[in-house]
Design a protein around this motif. Sequence first.
Motif, PDB file in Angstrom:
ATOM      1  N   CYS A 184       0.817  -1.216   0.000  1.00 54.56           N
ATOM      2  CA  CYS A 184       0.000   0.000   0.000  1.00 54.56           C
ATOM      3  C   CYS A 184       0.853   1.270   0.000  1.00 54.56           C
ATOM      4  CB  CYS A 184      -0.913   0.011   1.208  1.00 54.56           C
ATOM      5  SG  CYS A 184      -0.025   0.165   2.778  1.00 54.56           S
ATOM      6  N   GLN A 185       2.174   1.125   0.028  1.00 58.17           N
ATOM      7  CA  GLN A 185       3.116   2.238   0.086  1.00 58.17           C
ATOM      8  C   GLN A 185       3.070   2.958   1.428  1.00 58.17           C
ATOM      9  OE1 GLN A 185       5.334   2.571  -2.462  1.00 58.17           O
ATOM     10  NE2 GLN A 185       4.280   0.785  -3.250  1.00 58.17           N
ATOM     11  N   GLY A 186       2.357   2.403   2.407  1.00 54.66           N
ATOM     12  CA  GLY A 186       2.326   2.978   3.746  1.00 54.66           C
ATOM     13  C   GLY A 186       3.654   2.752   4.445  1.00 54.66           C
ATOM     14  N   LYS A 187       3.801   3.362   5.603  1.00 58.35           N
ATOM     15  CA  LYS A 187       5.037   3.197   6.350  1.00 58.35           C
ATOM     16  C   LYS A 187       4.766   3.328   7.836  1.00 58.35           C
ATOM     17  CE  LYS A 187       7.876   6.818   6.164  1.00 58.35           C
ATOM     18  NZ  LYS A 187       8.760   7.817   5.615  1.00 58.35           N
ATOM     19  N   ILE A 188       5.728   2.922   8.608  1.00 53.49           N
ATOM     20  CA  ILE A 188       5.652   3.029  10.059  1.00 53.49           C
ATOM     21  C   ILE A 188       6.613   4.123  10.486  1.00 53.49           C
ATOM     22  CG2 ILE A 188       6.099   1.849  12.240  1.00 53.49           C
ATOM     23  CD1 ILE A 188       5.427  -0.774  10.797  1.00 53.49           C
ATOM     24  N   GLU A 189       6.145   5.009  11.332  1.00 52.07           N
ATOM     25  CA  GLU A 189       7.006   6.062  11.862  1.00 52.07           C
ATOM     26  C   GLU A 189       7.214   5.848  13.349  1.00 52.07           C
ATOM     27  OE1 GLU A 189       8.930   8.110  10.684  1.00 52.07           O
ATOM     28  OE2 GLU A 189       8.212   8.572   8.694  1.00 52.07           O
ATOM     29  N   VAL A 190       8.405   6.134  13.809  1.00 55.24           N
ATOM     30  CA  VAL A 190       8.756   6.101  15.220  1.00 55.24           C
ATOM     31  C   VAL A 190       9.154   7.525  15.574  1.00 55.24           C
ATOM     32  CG1 VAL A 190      10.334   5.135  16.930  1.00 55.24           C
ATOM     33  CG2 VAL A 190       9.571   3.724  15.006  1.00 55.24           C
ATOM     34  N   PHE A 191       8.456   8.101  16.567  1.00 56.72           N
ATOM     35  CA  PHE A 191       8.729   9.498  16.903  1.00 56.72           C
ATOM     36  C   PHE A 191       8.606   9.704  18.400  1.00 56.72           C
ATOM     37  CE2 PHE A 191       4.282   9.064  15.908  1.00 56.72           C
ATOM     38  CZ  PHE A 191       3.634   9.809  16.876  1.00 56.72           C
ATOM     39  N   PRO A 192       9.313  10.684  18.941  1.00 54.68           N
ATOM     40  CA  PRO A 192       9.250  10.944  20.391  1.00 54.68           C
ATOM     41  C   PRO A 192       7.927  11.587  20.786  1.00 54.68           C
ATOM     42  CG  PRO A 192      10.675  12.540  19.316  1.00 54.68           C
ATOM     43  CD  PRO A 192      10.257  11.552  18.256  1.00 54.68           C
ATOM     44  N   CYS A 193       7.479  11.233  21.984  1.00 52.91           N
ATOM     45  CA  CYS A 193       6.224  11.746  22.505  1.00 52.91           C
ATOM     46  C   CYS A 193       6.292  11.707  24.025  1.00 52.91           C
ATOM     47  CB  CYS A 193       5.077  10.861  21.999  1.00 52.91           C
ATOM     48  SG  CYS A 193       3.462  11.431  22.479  1.00 52.91           S
ATOM     49  N   MET A 194       5.504  12.548  24.676  1.00 56.00           N
ATOM     50  CA  MET A 194       5.445  12.525  26.134  1.00 56.00           C
ATOM     51  C   MET A 194       4.793  11.228  26.615  1.00 56.00           C
ATOM     52  SD  MET A 194       4.146  16.448  26.801  1.00 56.00           S
ATOM     53  CE  MET A 194       3.042  15.836  28.013  1.00 56.00           C
ATOM     54  N   LYS A 195       5.214  10.760  27.785  1.00 55.76           N
ATOM     55  CA  LYS A 195       4.656   9.523  28.342  1.00 55.76           C
ATOM     56  C   LYS A 195       3.167   9.657  28.615  1.00 55.76           C
ATOM     57  CE  LYS A 195       4.916   6.396  32.265  1.00 55.76           C
ATOM     58  NZ  LYS A 195       5.491   6.142  33.569  1.00 55.76           N
ATOM     59  N   GLU A 196       2.772  10.720  29.261  1.00 54.78           N
ATOM     60  CA  GLU A 196       1.363  10.926  29.616  1.00 54.78           C
ATOM     61  C   GLU A 196       0.716  11.814  28.564  1.00 54.78           C
ATOM     62  OE1 GLU A 196       0.009   9.190  31.988  1.00 54.78           O
ATOM     63  OE2 GLU A 196       1.967   8.368  32.509  1.00 54.78           O
ATOM     64  N   ALA A 197       0.489  11.270  27.390  1.00 56.53           N
ATOM     65  CA  ALA A 197      -0.035  12.057  26.282  1.00 56.53           C
ATOM     66  C   ALA A 197      -1.453  11.621  25.934  1.00 56.53           C
ATOM     67  CB  ALA A 197       0.866  11.895  25.059  1.00 56.53           C
ATOM     68  N   ASN A 198      -2.304  12.603  25.680  1.00 52.96           N
ATOM     69  CA  ASN A 198      -3.628  12.289  25.153  1.00 52.96           C
ATOM     70  C   ASN A 198      -3.533  12.293  23.627  1.00 52.96           C
ATOM     71  OD1 ASN A 198      -3.681  14.982  24.335  1.00 52.96           O
ATOM     72  ND2 ASN A 198      -4.827  15.630  26.140  1.00 52.96           N
ATOM     73  N   ASN A 199      -4.656  11.997  22.967  1.00 52.52           N
ATOM     74  CA  ASN A 199      -4.613  11.892  21.507  1.00 52.52           C
ATOM     75  C   ASN A 199      -4.139  13.170  20.831  1.00 52.52           C
ATOM     76  OD1 ASN A 199      -5.257   9.218  21.225  1.00 52.52           O
ATOM     77  ND2 ASN A 199      -7.436   9.568  20.991  1.00 52.52           N
ATOM     78  N   SER A 200      -4.593  14.327  21.295  1.00 55.57           N
ATOM     79  CA  SER A 200      -4.185  15.573  20.646  1.00 55.57           C
ATOM     80  C   SER A 200      -2.687  15.822  20.842  1.00 55.57           C
ATOM     81  CB  SER A 200      -5.017  16.758  21.147  1.00 55.57           C
ATOM     82  OG  SER A 200      -4.800  16.968  22.518  1.00 55.57           O
ATOM     83  N   THR A 201      -2.147  15.452  21.990  1.00 53.12           N
ATOM     84  CA  THR A 201      -0.708  15.610  22.232  1.00 53.12           C
ATOM     85  C   THR A 201       0.097  14.666  21.347  1.00 53.12           C
ATOM     86  OG1 THR A 201      -1.214  16.156  24.522  1.00 53.12           O
ATOM     87  CG2 THR A 201       1.072  15.657  24.019  1.00 53.12           C
ATOM     88  N   ILE A 202      -0.407  13.445  21.182  1.00 53.85           N
ATOM     89  CA  ILE A 202       0.275  12.468  20.319  1.00 53.85           C
ATOM     90  C   ILE A 202       0.301  12.984  18.884  1.00 53.85           C
ATOM     91  CG2 ILE A 202       0.147  10.153  19.333  1.00 53.85           C
ATOM     92  CD1 ILE A 202      -1.097   9.288  22.063  1.00 53.85           C
ATOM     93  N   TRP A 203      -0.857  13.447  18.387  1.00 52.80           N
ATOM     94  CA  TRP A 203      -0.904  13.949  17.006  1.00 52.80           C
ATOM     95  C   TRP A 203      -0.040  15.188  16.834  1.00 52.80           C
ATOM     96  CZ3 TRP A 203      -1.781  10.951  13.251  1.00 52.80           C
ATOM     97  CH2 TRP A 203      -2.664   9.877  13.387  1.00 52.80           C
ATOM     98  N   ALA A 204       0.002  16.057  17.841  1.00 47.03           N
ATOM     99  CA  ALA A 204       0.864  17.241  17.766  1.00 47.03           C
ATOM    100  C   ALA A 204       2.328  16.823  17.690  1.00 47.03           C
ATOM    101  CB  ALA A 204       0.626  18.155  18.965  1.00 47.03           C
ATOM    102  N   ALA A 205       2.723  15.833  18.484  1.00 51.79           N
ATOM    103  CA  ALA A 205       4.104  15.332  18.436  1.00 51.79           C
ATOM    104  C   ALA A 205       4.409  14.736  17.063  1.00 51.79           C
ATOM    105  CB  ALA A 205       4.337  14.301  19.534  1.00 51.79           C
ATOM    106  N   TYR A 206       3.447  13.995  16.501  1.00 52.31           N
ATOM    107  CA  TYR A 206       3.641  13.411  15.175  1.00 52.31           C
ATOM    108  C   TYR A 206       3.770  14.501  14.111  1.00 52.31           C
ATOM    109  CZ  TYR A 206       2.694  11.008  10.813  1.00 52.31           C
ATOM    110  OH  TYR A 206       2.769  10.552   9.522  1.00 52.31           O
ATOM    111  N   HIS A 207       2.886  15.489  14.164  1.00 50.49           N
ATOM    112  CA  HIS A 207       2.943  16.580  13.183  1.00 50.49           C
ATOM    113  C   HIS A 207       4.265  17.346  13.289  1.00 50.49           C
ATOM    114  CE1 HIS A 207      -1.727  16.686  12.873  1.00 50.49           C
ATOM    115  NE2 HIS A 207      -1.198  15.643  12.284  1.00 50.49           N
ATOM    116  N   ASN A 208       4.730  17.598  14.498  1.00 48.50           N
ATOM    117  CA  ASN A 208       6.027  18.273  14.673  1.00 48.50           C
ATOM    118  C   ASN A 208       7.170  17.431  14.127  1.00 48.50           C
ATOM    119  OD1 ASN A 208       4.918  20.542  15.857  1.00 48.50           O
ATOM    120  ND2 ASN A 208       5.133  19.731  17.927  1.00 48.50           N
ATOM    121  N   PHE A 209       7.102  16.123  14.354  1.00 51.81           N
ATOM    122  CA  PHE A 209       8.129  15.218  13.836  1.00 51.81           C
ATOM    123  C   PHE A 209       8.160  15.254  12.310  1.00 51.81           C
ATOM    124  CE2 PHE A 209       8.987  11.008  12.056  1.00 51.81           C
ATOM    125  CZ  PHE A 209      10.317  10.843  12.430  1.00 51.81           C
TER     126      PHE A 209
END
Length: 140
Positions: A80-105
């Motif tokens: 499917c041409q998809g991929k897996i990303e590994v990115f840093p995130c805070m331990k106690e993260a909610n969904n919006s924090t996780i997505w913000a960390a992903y977008h910044n990465f």
Amino acid sequence: WWLLRAAHQHVPLSIVRGDEELQPLADPSVEAIIEVLRDRAERHSEQHASQVRAKIVLVPAVVAAERAVLHALRNLKFHCQGKIEVFPCMKEANNSTIWAAYHNFVATMEPQWVAKTDGPVQKPYFSQCVTVVPVYVDRQ
């Protein structure tokens, strides 16, 4: 965790189908790291059972050796041409924090995916989709 073992096969998989029979890992230390990561991720998930995280796995307190094992996931190829990303995130993260960390990465790695919005503020936003319009140019 199967994908992590697939990423560390002695003979790399050309394209991951999901039905491959994996060989034991050549390096027992990598297998040990995978088990430690799995255990830590499962404990974290159990502690946050009320949070919905589709297709996202949080592994708290990852050290450099573990990060190196995880980064092999980035090399997997899928039909499917998809991929897996590994990115840093805070331990106690909610969904919006996780997505913000992903977008910044992604913005750091691939700045072309960040576009400024229309309007007076022109705040930069992560592009969630892209439209490509091919145009034929007649040189005559």
